[in-house]
Write a protein that holds these residues in place. Structure first.
Motif, mmCIF file in Angstrom:
data_model
loop_
_atom_site.group_PDB
_atom_site.id
_atom_site.type_symbol
_atom_site.label_atom_id
_atom_site.label_comp_id
_atom_site.label_asym_id
_atom_site.label_seq_id
_atom_site.Cartn_x
_atom_site.Cartn_y
_atom_site.Cartn_z
ATOM 1 N N GLN A 1 -49.788 126.196 40.456
ATOM 2 C CA GLN A 1 -50.572 126.628 39.302
ATOM 3 C C GLN A 1 -49.652 126.719 38.091
ATOM 4 N N ASP A 2 -50.130 126.256 36.943
ATOM 5 C CA ASP A 2 -49.357 126.370 35.716
ATOM 6 C C ASP A 2 -49.143 127.852 35.403
ATOM 7 N N GLU B 1 -53.847 126.798 34.947
ATOM 8 C CA GLU B 1 -54.459 125.569 35.458
ATOM 9 C C GLU B 1 -53.918 125.246 36.854
ATOM 10 N N LEU C 1 -52.720 122.750 39.409
ATOM 11 C CA LEU C 1 -52.132 121.428 39.254
ATOM 12 C C LEU C 1 -52.249 120.579 40.507
ATOM 13 N N GLN D 1 -44.481 122.940 34.874
ATOM 14 C CA GLN D 1 -44.548 121.527 35.263
ATOM 15 C C GLN D 1 -43.748 120.687 34.279
ATOM 16 N N CYS E 1 -49.746 115.020 39.093
ATOM 17 C CA CYS E 1 -50.428 114.120 40.029
ATOM 18 C C CYS E 1 -49.774 112.738 40.074
ATOM 19 N N ARG F 1 -52.282 115.099 34.539
ATOM 20 C CA ARG F 1 -51.750 116.468 34.498
ATOM 21 C C ARG F 1 -51.967 117.180 35.828
ATOM 22 N N SER F 2 -53.181 117.079 36.372
ATOM 23 C CA SER F 2 -53.567 117.790 37.584
ATOM 24 C C SER F 2 -54.169 116.821 38.597
ATOM 25 N N CYS F 3 -54.020 117.144 39.863
ATOM 26 C CA CYS F 3 -54.668 116.355 40.915
ATOM 27 C C CYS F 3 -56.181 116.589 40.936
ATOM 28 N N TYR G 1 -58.762 116.151 38.922
ATOM 29 C CA TYR G 1 -59.252 115.482 37.717
ATOM 30 C C TYR G 1 -60.677 114.952 37.855
#
Length: 142
Positions: A30-31, A36, A38, A98, A104, A109-111, A113
């Motif tokens: 997590q950010d 967020e 991630l 990150q 990802c 940015r994140s898996c 999405y």
């Protein structure tokens, strides 16, 4: 699969974690700044202990059967700010910074999405960097 995991000395605090029958525990990155989510990956006792010791996210790759230092291929490391576990002690939460803004392998940015909209999976987040530019094209491809 449990037999293939390395047998290492772990700090006492690791024994409080409830690993599954394969010796793994899910870990959510997590950010640390904005919350967020991630990505999710797996950790074994060694990767969890090394993550705490080194301050960077280190996971267990089930497909490769070995430790995986996040960012070893892409350069997109996760600097660990905080490690928590849930009330059942069977999920790890890593609050991370990150590096490079991409978590990802798809270059996003994140898996996470894609979201479900009216019974369809819709891609909501753009590719920040083409994965071929991050990892290089596989041998034999032009």
């Amino acid at each position: 699969m449990k037999e293939s995991l390395p047998n290492v000395e772990s700090p006492d605090w690791v024994s409080a974690v409830k690993f599954n029958d394969d010796g793994l525990v899910p870990a959510i990155a997590q950010d640390a700044e904005n919350g967020e989510i991630l990505m999710m990956a797996w950790m074994n006792p060694e990767s969890l202990a090394l993550t705490a010791k080194e301050g960077i996210a280190i996971y267990w790759s089930r497909s490769r059967g070995k430790l995986w230092r996040k960012g070893e291929s892409s350069g997109h490391q996760q600097q660990v700010v905080e490690i928590r576990f849930d009330c059942d002690a069977d999920v790890i939460l890593l609050k991370v910074e990150q590096r490079g803004g991409i978590a990802c392998h798809t270059g996003r940015r994140s898996c996470f999405y894609r979201k479900l909209v009216d019974g369809e999976w819709v891609t909501t987040d753009p590719v920040i960097k083409d994965p071929d530019a991050i990892y290089g094209k596989p041998q034999g491809e032009s």
